[in-house]
Design a protein around this motif. Structure first.
Motif, PDB file in Angstrom:
ATOM      1  N   GLU A   6       0.838  -1.204   0.000  1.00 35.05           N
ATOM      2  CA  GLU A   6       0.000   0.000   0.000  1.00 35.05           C
ATOM      3  C   GLU A   6       0.872   1.253   0.000  1.00 35.05           C
ATOM      4  O   GLU A   6       0.576   2.230  -0.702  1.00 35.05           O
ATOM      5  N   ILE A   7       1.956   1.209   0.785  1.00 37.80           N
ATOM      6  CA  ILE A   7       2.898   2.329   0.811  1.00 37.80           C
ATOM      7  C   ILE A   7       3.502   2.528  -0.571  1.00 37.80           C
ATOM      8  O   ILE A   7       3.615   3.646  -1.074  1.00 37.80           O
ATOM      9  N   PHE A   8       3.883   1.418  -1.202  1.00 36.29           N
ATOM     10  CA  PHE A   8       4.471   1.495  -2.538  1.00 36.29           C
ATOM     11  C   PHE A   8       3.497   2.132  -3.526  1.00 36.29           C
ATOM     12  O   PHE A   8       3.882   2.984  -4.333  1.00 36.29           O
ATOM     13  N   ASN A   9       2.248   1.716  -3.507  1.00 37.28           N
ATOM     14  CA  ASN A   9       1.258   2.261  -4.432  1.00 37.28           C
ATOM     15  C   ASN A   9       1.128   3.772  -4.281  1.00 37.28           C
ATOM     16  O   ASN A   9       1.017   4.509  -5.274  1.00 37.28           O
ATOM     17  N   LYS A  10       1.168   4.236  -3.035  1.00 37.17           N
ATOM     18  CA  LYS A  10       1.069   5.685  -2.799  1.00 37.17           C
ATOM     19  C   LYS A  10       2.350   6.400  -3.223  1.00 37.17           C
ATOM     20  O   LYS A  10       2.306   7.541  -3.707  1.00 37.17           O
ATOM     21  N   ILE A  11       3.495   5.741  -3.054  1.00 41.82           N
ATOM     22  CA  ILE A  11       4.745   6.336  -3.514  1.00 41.82           C
ATOM     23  C   ILE A  11       4.755   6.451  -5.036  1.00 41.82           C
ATOM     24  O   ILE A  11       5.251   7.436  -5.594  1.00 41.82           O
ATOM     25  N   ARG A  12       4.191   5.450  -5.722  1.00 39.01           N
ATOM     26  CA  ARG A  12       4.075   5.524  -7.177  1.00 39.01           C
ATOM     27  C   ARG A  12       3.199   6.710  -7.584  1.00 39.01           C
ATOM     28  O   ARG A  12       3.518   7.447  -8.521  1.00 39.01           O
ATOM     29  N   GLN A  13       2.083   6.904  -6.881  1.00 39.74           N
ATOM     30  CA  GLN A  13       1.217   8.044  -7.147  1.00 39.74           C
ATOM     31  C   GLN A  13       1.958   9.352  -6.889  1.00 39.74           C
ATOM     32  O   GLN A  13       1.796  10.336  -7.623  1.00 39.74           O
ATOM     33  N   LEU A  14       2.783   9.356  -5.823  1.00 40.59           N
ATOM     34  CA  LEU A  14       3.561  10.548  -5.488  1.00 40.59           C
ATOM     35  C   LEU A  14       4.575  10.850  -6.585  1.00 40.59           C
ATOM     36  O   LEU A  14       4.767  12.019  -6.960  1.00 40.59           O
ATOM     37  N   ARG A  61      -1.503  20.048  -3.730  1.00 42.46           N
ATOM     38  CA  ARG A  61      -2.359  19.518  -2.658  1.00 42.46           C
ATOM     39  C   ARG A  61      -2.371  17.992  -2.688  1.00 42.46           C
ATOM     40  O   ARG A  61      -2.398  17.329  -1.649  1.00 42.46           O
ATOM     41  N   GLU A  62      -2.349  17.432  -3.906  1.00 47.68           N
ATOM     42  CA  GLU A  62      -2.278  15.979  -4.039  1.00 47.68           C
ATOM     43  C   GLU A  62      -0.957  15.452  -3.486  1.00 47.68           C
ATOM     44  O   GLU A  62      -0.922  14.436  -2.773  1.00 47.68           O
ATOM     45  N   ILE A  63       0.152  16.142  -3.805  1.00 47.71           N
ATOM     46  CA  ILE A  63       1.472  15.747  -3.312  1.00 47.71           C
ATOM     47  C   ILE A  63       1.513  15.807  -1.798  1.00 47.71           C
ATOM     48  O   ILE A  63       2.002  14.878  -1.135  1.00 47.71           O
ATOM     49  N   TRP A  64       1.023  16.878  -1.225  1.00 42.83           N
ATOM     50  CA  TRP A  64       1.040  17.029   0.231  1.00 42.83           C
ATOM     51  C   TRP A  64       0.194  15.944   0.904  1.00 42.83           C
ATOM     52  O   TRP A  64       0.584  15.397   1.932  1.00 42.83           O
ATOM     53  N   SER A  65      -0.952  15.645   0.310  1.00 44.58           N
ATOM     54  CA  SER A  65      -1.831  14.619   0.878  1.00 44.58           C
ATOM     55  C   SER A  65      -1.183  13.240   0.824  1.00 44.58           C
ATOM     56  O   SER A  65      -1.228  12.472   1.793  1.00 44.58           O
ATOM     57  N   LEU A  66      -0.568  12.919  -0.323  1.00 44.45           N
ATOM     58  CA  LEU A  66       0.098  11.625  -0.478  1.00 44.45           C
ATOM     59  C   LEU A  66       1.283  11.499   0.476  1.00 44.45           C
ATOM     60  O   LEU A  66       1.493  10.453   1.097  1.00 44.45           O
ATOM     61  N   ASP A  67       2.066  12.568   0.592  1.00 47.39           N
ATOM     62  CA  ASP A  67       3.231  12.543   1.480  1.00 47.39           C
ATOM     63  C   ASP A  67       2.798  12.334   2.926  1.00 47.39           C
ATOM     64  O   ASP A  67       3.419  11.557   3.667  1.00 47.39           O
ATOM     65  N   SER A  68       1.731  13.001   3.323  1.00 47.87           N
ATOM     66  CA  SER A  68       1.214  12.839   4.676  1.00 47.87           C
ATOM     67  C   SER A  68       0.703  11.420   4.906  1.00 47.87           C
ATOM     68  O   SER A  68       0.946  10.818   5.968  1.00 47.87           O
ATOM     69  N   SER A  69       0.028  10.869   3.912  1.00 47.06           N
ATOM     70  CA  SER A  69      -0.496   9.503   4.014  1.00 47.06           C
ATOM     71  C   SER A  69       0.637   8.486   4.108  1.00 47.06           C
ATOM     72  O   SER A  69       0.577   7.530   4.891  1.00 47.06           O
ATOM     73  N   ILE A  70       1.694   8.692   3.301  1.00 48.54           N
ATOM     74  CA  ILE A  70       2.845   7.782   3.314  1.00 48.54           C
ATOM     75  C   ILE A  70       3.535   7.809   4.672  1.00 48.54           C
ATOM     76  O   ILE A  70       3.895   6.767   5.224  1.00 48.54           O
TER      77      ILE A  70
END
Length: 229
Positions: A80-88, A112-121
């Protein structure tokens, strides 16, 4: 044969020691088998020969290996972390296209998408690290996450917190590891396809060494032809 290449590639590009590789070879096999089975199913439906775009499969495979070796029993969370890193990565690539100084600080849709993904990761990695410390079985496996957490506790940080140390190292493993490994594996497959005589030699050596058994660590040293490729 594919697992052999990835085992050797991982040792070379991720700087995994032979001792560590010995314990992780079965993990690579577990990750490879579903992908190979899916390819066999595709070729089977096409009468034994089919054109397969392997790029995404190899990316997912290398991410699966990294997730399993890094997070052990929590490899599902690792994926799941990897999938979000790919999105990032994709979102950051969009941002870099603009090339305007200071644009990364503006509250644009992409930012905003980058900040949200980084926070989620960050949250996901810290949750996995916390569960790891609370799991006696995970602590006994001594995977990469165990080493990172141990390093975070042992160091005195001047420029970053222990949490940031854990997060940065986990992210770096993905950024540095998955793309190089999947790309190199793709080149290996392409070169083998371009030189069927070497493919035949490597296959013959594997069949001779393995004798119909699953690949084992001690067999790697006997694969002299494969090591030359």
């Amino acid at each position: 044969m594919f697992v052999v290449y990835v085992a050797m590639i991982s040792d070379r590009y991720l700087l995994i020691s032979w001792k560590y590789l010995q314990g992780m070879l079965h993990v690579m096999i577990q990750a490879a088998m579903p992908m190979l089975t899916s390819w066999e199913n595709i070729t089977g439906k096409e009468g034994g020969s089919a054109e397969i775009v392997v790029d995404e499969s190899l990316r997912n495979f290398s991410a699966d290996v990294i997730s399993r070796t890094s997070f052990g029993s929590n490899f599902a969370a690792g994926k799941e972390i990897f999938n979000k890193i790919r999105q990032l990565q994709i979102a950051m690539a969009k941002q870099s296209i603009l090339g305007v100084p200071g644009v990364r600080y503006l509250p644009t849709k992409t930012n905003r998408e980058i900040w949200s993904l980084d926070s989620s990761i960050r949250r996901l990695i810290l949750n996995v690290a916390l569960k790891h410390e609370q799991d006696s079985v995970a602590l006994s496996t001594k995977d990469l996450l165990h080493s990172i957490i141990k390093g975070a506790k042992a160091r005195h940080f001047a420029s970053q917190t222990p949490a940031d140390f854990i997060i940065d190292n986990c992210k770096n493993i993905y950024f540095a590891g998955h793309e190089t490994t999947s790309t190199t594996a793709a080149w290996c497959l392409m070169l083998l396809a371009s030189h069927p005589e070497w493919q035949s030699r490597a296959r013959t050596e594997l069949l001779d060494v393995c004798q119909g058994k699953p690949i084992e660590f001690d067999m790697l040293r006997k694969l002299k032809m494969v090591c030359q490729l």
